[in-house]
Scaffold this active site. Structure first.
Site, PDB file in Angstrom:
ATOM      1  N   ASP A  15     -47.726   7.158 -84.228  1.00  0.00           N
ATOM      2  CA  ASP A  15     -47.868   7.953 -83.018  1.00  0.00           C
ATOM      3  C   ASP A  15     -48.821   7.218 -82.068  1.00  0.00           C
ATOM      4  O   ASP A  15     -49.436   6.211 -82.430  1.00  0.00           O
ATOM      5  CB  ASP A  15     -48.428   9.331 -83.407  1.00  0.00           C
ATOM      6  CG  ASP A  15     -48.693  10.227 -82.221  1.00  0.00           C
ATOM      7  OD1 ASP A  15     -47.796  10.366 -81.373  1.00  0.00           O
ATOM      8  OD2 ASP A  15     -49.803  10.785 -82.140  1.00  0.00           O
ATOM      9  N   ALA A  17     -51.131   8.912 -78.798  1.00  0.00           N
ATOM     10  CA  ALA A  17     -52.359   9.666 -78.491  1.00  0.00           C
ATOM     11  C   ALA A  17     -52.858  10.404 -79.727  1.00  0.00           C
ATOM     12  O   ALA A  17     -52.112  11.137 -80.380  1.00  0.00           O
ATOM     13  CB  ALA A  17     -52.108  10.654 -77.357  1.00  0.00           C
ATOM     14  N   ALA A  48     -53.488  24.870 -74.787  1.00  0.00           N
ATOM     15  CA  ALA A  48     -52.681  23.692 -74.438  1.00  0.00           C
ATOM     16  C   ALA A  48     -52.431  22.809 -75.655  1.00  0.00           C
ATOM     17  O   ALA A  48     -51.379  22.176 -75.764  1.00  0.00           O
ATOM     18  CB  ALA A  48     -53.377  22.887 -73.342  1.00  0.00           C
ATOM     19  N   MET A  52     -48.886  20.577 -79.600  1.00  0.00           N
ATOM     20  CA  MET A  52     -49.022  19.135 -79.424  1.00  0.00           C
ATOM     21  C   MET A  52     -48.164  18.353 -80.412  1.00  0.00           C
ATOM     22  O   MET A  52     -48.065  18.707 -81.580  1.00  0.00           O
ATOM     23  CB  MET A  52     -50.496  18.733 -79.585  1.00  0.00           C
ATOM     24  CG  MET A  52     -50.776  17.302 -79.127  1.00  0.00           C
ATOM     25  SD  MET A  52     -50.329  17.039 -77.399  1.00  0.00           S
ATOM     26  CE  MET A  52     -51.502  18.117 -76.591  1.00  0.00           C
ATOM     27  N   LYS A  56     -42.835  16.758 -73.883  1.00  0.00           N
ATOM     28  CA  LYS A  56     -43.660  17.527 -72.961  1.00  0.00           C
ATOM     29  C   LYS A  56     -42.914  18.707 -72.322  1.00  0.00           C
ATOM     30  O   LYS A  56     -43.524  19.758 -72.079  1.00  0.00           O
ATOM     31  CB  LYS A  56     -44.243  16.605 -71.888  1.00  0.00           C
ATOM     32  CG  LYS A  56     -45.091  15.466 -72.464  1.00  0.00           C
ATOM     33  CD  LYS A  56     -46.063  15.966 -73.541  1.00  0.00           C
ATOM     34  CE  LYS A  56     -46.848  14.825 -74.151  1.00  0.00           C
ATOM     35  NZ  LYS A  56     -47.575  15.217 -75.382  1.00  0.00           N
ATOM     36  N   HIS A  59     -42.935  21.205 -74.981  1.00  0.00           N
ATOM     37  CA  HIS A  59     -44.316  21.690 -75.130  1.00  0.00           C
ATOM     38  C   HIS A  59     -44.587  22.804 -74.123  1.00  0.00           C
ATOM     39  O   HIS A  59     -45.130  23.867 -74.487  1.00  0.00           O
ATOM     40  CB  HIS A  59     -45.266  20.504 -74.899  1.00  0.00           C
ATOM     41  CG  HIS A  59     -46.701  20.787 -75.194  1.00  0.00           C
ATOM     42  ND1 HIS A  59     -47.470  19.984 -76.007  1.00  0.00           N
ATOM     43  CD2 HIS A  59     -47.539  21.771 -74.765  1.00  0.00           C
ATOM     44  CE1 HIS A  59     -48.699  20.478 -76.068  1.00  0.00           C
ATOM     45  NE2 HIS A  59     -48.767  21.555 -75.316  1.00  0.00           N
ATOM     46  N   ARG A 163     -39.312  15.519 -81.259  1.00  0.00           N
ATOM     47  CA  ARG A 163     -39.938  16.102 -82.436  1.00  0.00           C
ATOM     48  C   ARG A 163     -39.863  17.633 -82.417  1.00  0.00           C
ATOM     49  O   ARG A 163     -39.905  18.225 -81.350  1.00  0.00           O
ATOM     50  CB  ARG A 163     -41.423  15.702 -82.464  1.00  0.00           C
ATOM     51  CG  ARG A 163     -41.682  14.220 -82.499  1.00  0.00           C
ATOM     52  CD  ARG A 163     -43.140  13.994 -82.163  1.00  0.00           C
ATOM     53  NE  ARG A 163     -43.493  12.582 -82.232  1.00  0.00           N
ATOM     54  CZ  ARG A 163     -44.676  12.104 -81.849  1.00  0.00           C
ATOM     55  NH1 ARG A 163     -45.590  12.917 -81.354  1.00  0.00           N
ATOM     56  NH2 ARG A 163     -44.945  10.836 -81.942  1.00  0.00           N
ATOM     57  N   ASP A 189     -51.017  12.660 -85.889  1.00  0.00           N
ATOM     58  CA  ASP A 189     -52.105  13.643 -85.907  1.00  0.00           C
ATOM     59  C   ASP A 189     -51.614  15.057 -85.637  1.00  0.00           C
ATOM     60  O   ASP A 189     -52.441  15.957 -85.490  1.00  0.00           O
ATOM     61  CB  ASP A 189     -53.156  13.280 -84.858  1.00  0.00           C
ATOM     62  CG  ASP A 189     -52.636  13.411 -83.436  1.00  0.00           C
ATOM     63  OD1 ASP A 189     -53.168  14.245 -82.676  1.00  0.00           O
ATOM     64  OD2 ASP A 189     -51.689  12.697 -83.083  1.00  0.00           O
TER      65      ASP A 189
END
Length: 275
Positions: A15, A17, A48, A52, A56, A59, A163, A189
């Site tokens: 990944d 970030a 927010a 994650m 986006k 999201h 994802r 993460d």
């Protein structure tokens, strides 16, 4: 022809970030808060962070489906948020993200050394992210200037489904010419990123402290006491439990030791799908 299990790992699918860059995963979360605020909708940094790891647009859709956020939207606009509303927020998010992603794209301490160690073991380095290609291009450019140049990059909008679908991880397998998904390890993460690796049939390694679940800067992380770190390990391990990572480690610096363990298990005939 007879199937033979791979005996060693061939690739690490990383990944971005919260894994290799942007300790604490601040770039995307803070921009979500700003994008919603531009529509006079207030969301917290904690809210927010919730979905994650997803693409986006997805999201934002997930955030808009949260009852407390949907209620705020209803109060502000007199209706629940539609897909068109989600797209409007996404279109506000994108230029903000492109403009500000560089503010939180520093390579995580220890990451370059770890990647060098993986390459010394002949592992190829694939990558994927919840970022769309337009943002990833900027992140990749900044990372290259800092010395990080993976072998392949797959953005969230370069596959039919992001994802926790396995599409991005599998796109790396194809591009890198990997013989078997069991010869890959997915490092992330977030829960969607671990589920992505699981769905792709790969080994999975979850990172506790560099990403979304801890959500601290590098300096804040280093200021934690041993007792606080242990409490956070227990809390974050519980949050990851449902996604069933094969391994949990604090940061990417601990990955080379896990690679050795996985290679030992592969040599014994174990596969990630059976665990």
């Amino acid at each position: 022809m007879q199937y033979h299990n791979p005996k060693r790992l061939q690739a690490a699918i990383l990944d971005w970030a919260g894994t290799v860059v942007d300790f604490g995963s601040f770039a995307p979360t803070r921009i979500f808060v700003e994008a919603f605020a531009s529509f006079d909708l207030q969301i917290s940094l904690e809210e927010a962070r919730g979905p994650m790891g997803m693409g986006k647009w997805d999201h934002i859709r997930t955030l808009c489906n949260e009852p407390q956020i949907a209620e705020r939207y209803q109060q502000r606009f007199g209706r629940l948020p539609s897909d068109e509303d989600v797209t409007a927020i996404y279109e506000r998010f994108m230029p903000l993200q492109i403009a500000k992603v560089g503010e939180h794209s520093a390579v995580i301490p220890g990451a370059l050394e770890t990647i060098a160690a993986l390459r010394a073991q002949q592992l190829k380095i694939g990558t994927c992210s919840g970022y769309p290609k337009q943002v990833m291009s900027k992140v990749v450019e900044l990372a290259a200037a800092a010395g990080y140049k993976p072998d392949h990059v797959v953005a969230s909008d370069e596959v039919p489904k992001g994802r926790p679908s396995p599409a991005q991880a599998l796109a790396n397998v194809i591009a890198l010419g990997i013989d078997d998904v069991a010869a890959c390890v997915k490092v992330d993460d977030t829960e969607p990123g671990i589920l992505e690796g699981r769905a792709a049939g790969m080994w999975t390694v979850a990172l506790r402290f560099s990403g979304n679940f801890l959500g601290l800067t590098w300096d804040q992380f280093n200021a934690l006491s041993p007792e606080q770190l242990e409490a956070e390990r227990l809390r974050i391990d519980a949050l990851f439990a449902a996604s069933r990572p094969h391994y949990l480690i604090d940061t990417i610096s601990q990955l080379p030791a896990v690679i050795e363990q996985i290679n030992a298990r592969l040599a014994l005939g174990e596969t990630p799908q059976a665990l």
